[in-house]
Design an enzyme around this catalytic site. Structure first.
Site, PDB file in Angstrom:
ATOM      1  CB  THR A 107      80.010  46.538 -24.955  1.00 11.40           C
ATOM      2  OG1 THR A 107      78.675  46.478 -24.450  1.00 11.40           O
ATOM      3  CG2 THR A 107      80.815  47.508 -24.121  1.00 11.40           C
TER       4      THR A 107
ATOM      5  CE  LYS B 242      76.989  44.115 -28.981  1.00 12.24           C
ATOM      6  NZ  LYS B 242      76.146  43.358 -28.046  1.00 12.24           N
TER       7      LYS B 242
ATOM      8  NE  ARG C 293      58.006  49.388 -25.995  1.00 10.45           N
ATOM      9  CZ  ARG C 293      58.828  49.987 -25.152  1.00 10.45           C
ATOM     10  NH1 ARG C 293      58.422  50.292 -23.935  1.00 10.45           N
ATOM     11  NH2 ARG C 293      60.064  50.272 -25.499  1.00 10.45           N
TER      12      ARG C 293
HETATM   13  P1  ATR Z   1      69.364  44.961 -26.705  1.00  7.31           P
HETATM   14  O1  ATR Z   1      70.426  45.316 -27.701  1.00  7.31           O
HETATM   15  O2  ATR Z   1      69.880  44.552 -25.361  1.00  7.31           O
HETATM   16  O3  ATR Z   1      68.370  43.986 -27.250  1.00  7.31           O
HETATM   17  P2  ATR Z   1      67.629  47.179 -27.265  1.00  7.31           P
HETATM   18  O4  ATR Z   1      68.015  47.099 -28.703  1.00  7.31           O
HETATM   19  O5  ATR Z   1      67.526  48.520 -26.623  1.00  7.31           O
HETATM   20  O6  ATR Z   1      68.608  46.339 -26.364  1.00  7.31           O
HETATM   21  O7  ATR Z   1      66.219  46.404 -27.102  1.00  7.31           O
HETATM   22  C1  ATR Z   1      65.495  46.383 -25.946  1.00  7.31           C
HETATM   23  C2  ATR Z   1      64.194  45.603 -26.164  1.00  7.31           C
HETATM   24  O8  ATR Z   1      63.433  45.682 -24.952  1.00  7.31           O
HETATM   25  C3  ATR Z   1      63.311  46.166 -27.264  1.00  7.31           C
HETATM   26  O9  ATR Z   1      62.655  45.108 -27.911  1.00  7.31           O
HETATM   27  C4  ATR Z   1      62.293  47.003 -26.484  1.00  7.31           C
HETATM   28  O10 ATR Z   1      61.032  47.124 -27.101  1.00  7.31           O
HETATM   29  P3  ATR Z   1      60.779  48.109 -28.367  1.00  7.31           P
HETATM   30  O11 ATR Z   1      61.360  47.398 -29.549  1.00  7.31           O
HETATM   31  O12 ATR Z   1      59.318  48.246 -28.449  1.00  7.31           O
HETATM   32  O13 ATR Z   1      61.486  49.385 -28.016  1.00  7.31           O
HETATM   33  C5  ATR Z   1      62.141  46.171 -25.252  1.00  7.31           C
HETATM   34  N1  ATR Z   1      61.628  46.946 -24.127  1.00  7.31           N
HETATM   35  C6  ATR Z   1      62.323  47.788 -23.327  1.00  7.31           C
HETATM   36  N2  ATR Z   1      61.529  48.306 -22.376  1.00  7.31           N
HETATM   37  C7  ATR Z   1      60.284  47.777 -22.572  1.00  7.31           C
HETATM   38  C8  ATR Z   1      59.012  47.892 -21.911  1.00  7.31           C
HETATM   39  N3  ATR Z   1      58.877  48.683 -20.850  1.00  7.31           N
HETATM   40  N4  ATR Z   1      57.985  47.182 -22.397  1.00  7.31           N
HETATM   41  C9  ATR Z   1      58.120  46.382 -23.473  1.00  7.31           C
HETATM   42  N5  ATR Z   1      59.285  46.211 -24.134  1.00  7.31           N
HETATM   43  C10 ATR Z   1      60.351  46.904 -23.700  1.00  7.31           C
END
Ligand code: ATR
Length: 279
Positions: A63, A67, A155
């Site tokens: 984790t 990863k 986003r």
């Molecule tokens: P995981 O491996 O769990 O998918 P991650 O790679 O950190 O975690 O991805 C988190 C996702 O949540 C991303 O798509 C992020 O958007 P960005 O690609 O623009 O960074 C999204 N995310 C997190 N906080 C956000 C927010 N406040 N508004 C919109 N999207 C958000």
């Protein structure tokens, strides 16, 4: 044979994996242990792998923060993990470390269990909200399970576009505002961002109050189990899919890779729900 399994990552003291795999061992009459190997990001991966080999570990989960970091140090990586760009399960096969990613397949299995008819529909159309690692894994798995249309709203549009580029598909990259206006064009909408996760349980990625009710809404967040997003969907009378089921099925696939035994999930969904409620 007595297996040695474990988890590497940081922080992992609250991980549910020991509980899940110990239950799987019980269910399949498999002897073994599942240990937490907590290492900080600064720990060199070669050192971690050496340690695990010295402990005769047969297989382990990976984790955050390892990863992606672990990938160059493994002897082989399967195709799905390569495409996903992350490894969450490793097996020691005759002294060689082989990496897999069970998140996407686990997610699809959990969906097949709850919504088997979704997999009989043609065409099958999915919208993924979010463009991080989880979105990438789920995109890859849906593609493998022959979804005809898989679009992504994120986003950061470039991140979503990079995921779509890997597939031979006519995927669209959307903003959340665009996505909100066309939810009814999909059979399932899958929320993979961290928005709405504890402690920010009042947040939701889609502001719309009325969701089209002919669509399945799925959230991979499991703390809380009923996110604001799923509450909104339920209020609209739509079917919903909870995140904790993915946790069980990705672990089931990992256990299968290690032992070639497929444990029955049975009542574990309800048991896990109770554990999560108590947290
Ligand atoms: P995981 O491996 O769990 O998918 P991650 O790679 O950190 O975690 O991805 C988190 C996702 O949540 C991303 O798509 C992020 O958007 P960005 O690609 O623009 O960074 C999204 N995310 C997190 N906080 C956000 C927010 N406040 N508004 C919109 N999207 C958000």
């Amino acid at each position: 044979m007595v297996y040695r399994f474990g988890l590497i990552g940081y922080p992992i003291s609250h991980s549910l994996s020991p509980w899940i795999h110990e239950r799987f061992m019980e269910k399949t009459s498999t002897k073994g242990t599942y240990s937490l190997f907590e290492f900080t990001q600064q720990t060199p991966v070669e050192g971690i792998l050496k340690h695990l080999k010295s402990k005769n570990v047969h297989g382990f989960n990976v984790t955050v923060p390892f990863k992606q970091q672990i990938m160059p140090f493994l002897d082989e990586i399967d195709q799905i993990a390569n495409r996903t760009g992350a490894v969450n399960t490793v097996i020691n096969k005759n002294g060689k470390w082989i990496g897999y990613n069970t998140d996407g397949v686990g997610y699809v299995r959990s969906l097949q269990d709850k919504f088997p008819n979704l997999f009989k529909m043609t065409p099958r159309r999915a919208l993924i909200l979010g463009g991080g690692g989880a979105a990438r894994g789920i995109f890859t798995a849906l593609d493998q399970f022959h979804f005809d249309q898989i679009d992504i709203a994120n986003r950061t549009k470039e991140k979503a576009a990079a995921i779509c580029r890997h597939a031979n598909k006519d995927s669209q990259v959307l903003s959340f505002v665009e996505a909100e206006a066309k939810l009814a064009d999909y059979d399932i909408v899958i929320q993979t961002t961290s928005v709405g996760m504890k402690p920010n349980i009042e947040q939701t990625i889609i502001a719309n109050k009325d969701f089209p009710s002919n669509v399945i809404y799925s959230d991979i967040i499991y703390q809380p189990m009923k996110t604001k997003f799923l509450q909104q969907a339920e209020k609209s009378g739509a079917p919903v899919h909870y995140g904790h089921t993915m946790l069980l099925y990705q672990a089931q696939y990992a256990f299968e890779i290690w032992t070639r035994k497929k444990p029955d999930i049975g009542m574990m969904e309800d048991e896990l729900e109770q554990i999560l409620k108590g947290r």
